[in-house]
Design an enzyme around this catalytic site. Structure first.
Site, PDB file in Angstrom:
ATOM      1  N   ASP A  46       0.842  -1.195   0.000  1.00  0.00           N
ATOM      2  CA  ASP A  46       0.000   0.000   0.000  1.00  0.00           C
ATOM      3  C   ASP A  46       0.880   1.249   0.000  1.00  0.00           C
ATOM      4  OD1 ASP A  46      -2.981   1.033   0.715  1.00  0.00           O
ATOM      5  OD2 ASP A  46      -1.483   2.244   1.778  1.00  0.00           O
ATOM      6  N   TYR A  51       2.700   9.935  -0.214  1.00  0.00           N
ATOM      7  CA  TYR A  51       3.825   9.387   0.536  1.00  0.00           C
ATOM      8  C   TYR A  51       5.169   9.697  -0.120  1.00  0.00           C
ATOM      9  CZ  TYR A  51       0.120   6.432   2.581  1.00  0.00           C
ATOM     10  OH  TYR A  51      -1.024   5.962   3.173  1.00  0.00           O
ATOM     11  N   LYS A  76      -2.947   6.014  -4.044  1.00  0.00           N
ATOM     12  CA  LYS A  76      -4.061   6.909  -3.727  1.00  0.00           C
ATOM     13  C   LYS A  76      -3.806   8.285  -4.322  1.00  0.00           C
ATOM     14  CE  LYS A  76      -3.885   4.631   0.748  1.00  0.00           C
ATOM     15  NZ  LYS A  76      -2.438   4.440   0.730  1.00  0.00           N
ATOM     16  N   SER A 233       6.334  -1.194   9.119  1.00  0.00           N
ATOM     17  CA  SER A 233       7.518  -1.163   9.968  1.00  0.00           C
ATOM     18  C   SER A 233       8.740  -1.082   9.072  1.00  0.00           C
ATOM     19  CB  SER A 233       7.610  -2.405  10.859  1.00  0.00           C
ATOM     20  OG  SER A 233       8.789  -2.353  11.652  1.00  0.00           O
ATOM     21  N   VAL A 234       9.805  -0.502   9.586  1.00  0.00           N
ATOM     22  CA  VAL A 234      11.076  -0.520   8.861  1.00  0.00           C
ATOM     23  C   VAL A 234      12.054  -1.487   9.512  1.00  0.00           C
ATOM     24  CG1 VAL A 234      10.815   1.830   7.982  1.00  0.00           C
ATOM     25  CG2 VAL A 234      11.949   1.478  10.182  1.00  0.00           C
TER      26      VAL A 234
END
Length: 276
Positions: A46, A51, A76, A233-234
């Protein structure tokens, strides 16, 4: 590697119920992190124009060695591109950034009810994209029931999904029920409320009983309720832990106890007043 269950959307397209979110992952970390998620087993990514990391998501899909058809990718529409012509151009830019011929799912990011644009007219642009085949499905994000009703009354394509903030402190039961009534799948963003729910005594007690982390318990709660969810998460260990959800189950009592934590408490903006 466990098989992630899929949900069939209202147009027959299937979407993996568990995905990987890329919100707030810096572009210079996105490719490596997304490749790690794909290696861990995720097949649903996603992203969003807002972003700023679509290019890196596309790069990760290519570097993973997976076939494009095996990875479900959502993006999006930017809030500044709601005018229909601008929406069409913005979609073209997304495909260019990603390096794809199509998107699996494309969403209006926010309804912007008091903005200069009109989300119904924006939706008509998405319908045009959908009819062209360049988006396999289209949907909305952060739409309330009043927004959805207006859209349904003035459009021909029913949104495939509504991506909304959902977590144990904001369970969104009426909005989820409205979506189910109209065959609109619910996607949950901020599924662990940016970590706020992880120290809740009810959740930690369940986690101790089933031998899982609080985050795994909350993500499993989403899955068993039927939400589509994509934790972010990274950290490699957390990426892997967030995928390890398919060898345990919560009881109906657990699910009800977690749902009872609802406070109607948001971590993000109110869609009825947010205008980008």
């Amino acid at each position: 590697m466990p098989s992630v269950p899929s949900i069939t959307l209202n147009n027959g397209v299937t979407i993996p119920q568990l995905g990987f979110g890329t919100f707030q992952i810096p572009p210079d970390e996105t490719c490596e992190t997304t490749v790690a998620a794909l290696e861990a087993g995720y097949r649903h990514i996603d992203t969003a124009q807002m972003y700023g990391n679509e290019k890196e998501v596309g790069q990760a899909v290519r570097e993973s060695g997976l076939d494009r058809a095996d990875v479900f990718v959502t993006s999006k529409l930017n809030n500044g591109a709601h005018a229909p012509d601008e929406a069409l151009r913005a979609f073209d830019r997304s495909l260019e950034e990603l390096g794809f011929d199509y998107l699996d799912l494309f969403l209006i990011h926010w309804p912007l009810p008091g903005g200069s644009g009109d989300f119904v007219e924006t939706w008509k642009a998405l319908e045009e994209i959908y009819r062209s085949g360049r988006a396999k499905a289209i949907g909305v994000s952060n739409f309330q029931e009043n927004h959805l009703r207006r859209l349904l009354d003035n459009s021909t394509v029913v949104p495939a999904v509504n991506q909304i903030e959902v977590h144990p402190y904001l369970t969104q039961e009426p909005l989820r029920a409205f979506g189910a009534e109209h065959d609109i799948a619910t996607e949950a963003w901020s599924p662990i409320a940016q970590g706020k729910v992880l120290s809740d005594p009810a959740i930690t007690r369940i986690a101790e009983r089933v031998g899982r982390t609080p985050a795994q318990v909350v993500l499993r709660w989403h899955l068993q309720r039927g939400d589509i969810v994509f934790p972010k998460s990274v950290t490699l260990k957390r990426i892997q832990d967030n995928f390890a959800l398919f060898d345990f189950e919560l009881t109906e009592g657990d699910i009800g106890e977690i749902a009872a934590l609802n406070r109607d408490e948001r971590t993000g903006p109110d869609p009825d007043t947010f205008n980008g």
